[in-house]
Design an enzyme around this catalytic site. Structure first.
Site, PDB file in Angstrom:
ATOM      1  N   GLU A   1      -2.858   4.120  14.671  1.00  0.00           N
ATOM      2  CA  GLU A   1      -2.766   3.964  13.214  1.00  0.00           C
ATOM      3  C   GLU A   1      -3.866   4.778  12.565  1.00  0.00           C
ATOM      4  O   GLU A   1      -5.011   4.770  13.022  1.00  0.00           O
ATOM      5  CB  GLU A   1      -2.963   2.501  12.778  1.00  0.00           C
ATOM      6  CG  GLU A   1      -1.936   1.514  13.220  1.00  0.00           C
ATOM      7  CD  GLU A   1      -2.290   0.094  12.749  1.00  0.00           C
ATOM      8  OE1 GLU A   1      -2.872  -0.038  11.644  1.00  0.00           O
ATOM      9  OE2 GLU A   1      -1.996  -0.858  13.473  1.00  0.00           O
TER      10      GLU A   1
ATOM     11  N   GLU B   1       4.877  -1.241   1.384  1.00  0.00           N
ATOM     12  CA  GLU B   1       5.409  -2.575   1.683  1.00  0.00           C
ATOM     13  C   GLU B   1       4.996  -3.551   0.588  1.00  0.00           C
ATOM     14  O   GLU B   1       3.901  -4.106   0.601  1.00  0.00           O
ATOM     15  CB  GLU B   1       4.906  -3.051   3.048  1.00  0.00           C
ATOM     16  CG  GLU B   1       5.378  -2.193   4.209  1.00  0.00           C
ATOM     17  CD  GLU B   1       4.824  -2.680   5.531  1.00  0.00           C
ATOM     18  OE1 GLU B   1       5.300  -3.720   6.047  1.00  0.00           O
ATOM     19  OE2 GLU B   1       3.901  -2.031   6.048  1.00  0.00           O
TER      20      GLU B   1
ATOM     21  N   LYS C   1       3.528  -7.246   1.215  1.00  0.00           N
ATOM     22  CA  LYS C   1       2.265  -7.536   1.895  1.00  0.00           C
ATOM     23  C   LYS C   1       1.303  -8.238   0.939  1.00  0.00           C
ATOM     24  O   LYS C   1       1.159  -7.844  -0.223  1.00  0.00           O
ATOM     25  CB  LYS C   1       1.630  -6.252   2.431  1.00  0.00           C
ATOM     26  CG  LYS C   1       2.418  -5.595   3.553  1.00  0.00           C
ATOM     27  CD  LYS C   1       1.671  -4.440   4.182  1.00  0.00           C
ATOM     28  CE  LYS C   1       0.565  -4.935   5.086  1.00  0.00           C
ATOM     29  NZ  LYS C   1      -0.035  -3.822   5.850  1.00  0.00           N
TER      30      LYS C   1
ATOM     31  N   GLU D   1      -3.077  -2.715   0.216  1.00  0.00           N
ATOM     32  CA  GLU D   1      -2.197  -3.170   1.296  1.00  0.00           C
ATOM     33  C   GLU D   1      -0.736  -2.803   1.044  1.00  0.00           C
ATOM     34  O   GLU D   1       0.037  -2.650   1.980  1.00  0.00           O
ATOM     35  CB  GLU D   1      -2.322  -4.683   1.466  1.00  0.00           C
ATOM     36  CG  GLU D   1      -3.641  -5.130   2.067  1.00  0.00           C
ATOM     37  CD  GLU D   1      -3.857  -4.536   3.437  1.00  0.00           C
ATOM     38  OE1 GLU D   1      -2.954  -4.677   4.300  1.00  0.00           O
ATOM     39  OE2 GLU D   1      -4.903  -3.905   3.664  1.00  0.00           O
TER      40      GLU D   1
END
Length: 453
Positions: A265, A316, A319, A325
């Protein structure tokens, strides 16, 4: 604080220079495919990646059969993840064989499962039971794969770089694993990797832990304050290379510098509650990550290729936590690019959504102001006022008693003034008007009487 981004002409020139250095077919670049939000079904995602992008691998954080099955026949490899809570059970060989039978064999080889990551950042969890059982679970899963005749799936685990005793301005060549984890946990894991020819997977995130006074060093942009390693004489022009070389040095100190490194990541959010998150910064960071994945290497690992998984595929919206985030994605849920780093086969998103420029343009000299959203609560807006005025660099006197924008009857108007002042000071980027979703960019000047925006 980050300086205002360069002009659009410079950004486009730099973007073109980067893209021209990339091969026509991107290889060794994958994405982390998270699913927390109102996102398209896995079959559409798999088809989009196959037909519209040059991304050749995905990493998922579970063993969702719908996702694994969706990538069958696409040629895109998949990294699956054992849920952290399953690790202790897999220290039992019989359970490991059952796990492989249930989660790998029904889909392989139709789906190109490349790695099994046993948990995610287990050492960071601090759970002694999971840490103790991590390597036994890895060994048992590997043995179960061999027993099942599956020879092309490797077992690894993803590590946060809190495993490194790293100092922000320290010498990368002196990087070492944290005492207690070095010989007791990580050396045996590295020995396993050498034996099985599987990679050591790490998650290097300059975003977590960079010096706010040297943001450009974290995002590969000039000007920056370089770091010189006094032991090797190597000069580091970005934080990512220092993280990678610190990891390499720690592995070398234990005698395992021959083990391959995979970047599980890395990325940079395009929006957060600070000025260093913007479309420009996220695009520039990931463009440089792609360059390194193609073989640019680092000062201690020149010309070395790192299989790399960018975080992440989508923004997303489901989240929890800070604004960042929800804003790590390369694409929106309609498949339109948040920004373009050269991974599209054409210039349109597969879902017919909004296209993105090669690098987004910061706004020009005027015509954009940041104001409070109508649905924002007074408590949220007061929080914005308190945060901006505590940062320094923004003159909050106009909203204080006697000031030209003092209006104790309207938190909204006072918040809009300081939010806009922050927005104007920090390059007028979308991210600097986010304020956890309470700010919106307006095209009309909200100045009122003596209160000048």
């Amino acid at each position: 604080m980050a300086k205002a981004p360069p002009s659009i002409s410079l950004l486009l020139l730099l973007s073109a220079a980067v893209l021209l250095t990339l091969p026509a077919a991107i290889s060794s670049i994958g994405v982390n495919y998270g699913t927390l939000g109102n996102l398209p079904p896995p079959t559409q995602v798999a088809n989009f990646l196959k037909t519209q992008t040059t991304i050749d691998s995905v990493k998922i954080f579970n063993v969702n059969p719908d996702i694994i099955r969706a990538f069958a026949g696409t040629g895109i490899s998949v990294v699956v993840t054992v849920p952290n809570g399953d690790i202790p059970a897999l220290a039992n060989g019989i359970e490991a064989r059952r796990w492989v039978s249930a989660n790998i064999q029904p889909f392989h080889p139709q789906t190109k499962i490349k790695y099994i990551s046993v948990g995610n950042e287990i050492l960071l969890s601090g759970d002694d039971n999971m840490i103790k059982n991590l390597l036994p679970a890895m060994k048992n899963l590997n043995a179960a794969l061999v027993r099942a005749g599956v020879k092309d799936v490797k077992v690894t685990t993803a590590h946060s770089l809190n495993i490194i005793a790293y100092e922000l301005n320290g010498a990368p060549s002196s990087g070492r694993f944290r005492p207690g984890w070095d010989t007791g946990v990580l050396a045996p894991i590295l020995a396993y990797h050498r034996q099985t020819k599987s990679p050591f997977m790490v998650n290097p995130y300059p975003y977590f832990g960079f010096d706010p006074k040297n943001v450009n060093f974290a995002i590969f942009r000039s000007p920056y304050k370089a770091v010189r390693d006094p032991l090797t004489g190597k000069v580091y022009t970005n934080m990512y290379d220092t993280l990678m070389d610190s990891t390499y040095s720690a592995m070398k100190a234990l005698g395992y510098d021959d083990v391959d490194i995979v970047v599980g990541e890395t990325g940079w959010p395009s929006a957060c509650d600070a000025p260093w998150c913007s479309l420009e910064n996220a695009a520039w960071f990931n463009l440089n990550i792609i360059k390194r994945a193609q073989g640019q290497g680092t000062p201690l690992m020149p010309n070395r290729r790192f299989e790399t998984y960018i975080f992440g595929l989508f923004n997303e919206e489901g989240k929890p936590g800070p604004t960042a985030e929800r804003n790590w994605g390369l694409f929106r849920s309609d498949f339109s690019p948040v920004y373009d780093v050269g991974l599209l086969k054409n210039k349109q998103g597969g879902g017919g959504g909004r296209p993105a420029p090669a690098l987004p343009a910061p706004s020009g000299g005027g015509g954009k102001w940041c104001v409070a959203k109508s649905e924002a609560t007074d408590a949220q807006l007061q929080g914005n006022i308190d945060w901006v005025c505590s940062q320094g660099g923004v003159d909050c006197k106009p909203i204080q008693t006697g000031g030209s924008c003092f209006n104790p009857g309207s938190v909204r108007s006072q918040a809009s003034f300081v939010m806009n002042a922050y927005f104007q000071k920090n390059g007028r980027t979308d991210g600097s008007c986010n304020f956890s979703g309470t700010g919106v960019i307006a095209g009309n000047n909200p100045s009122n009487g003596a209160c000048k925006y």
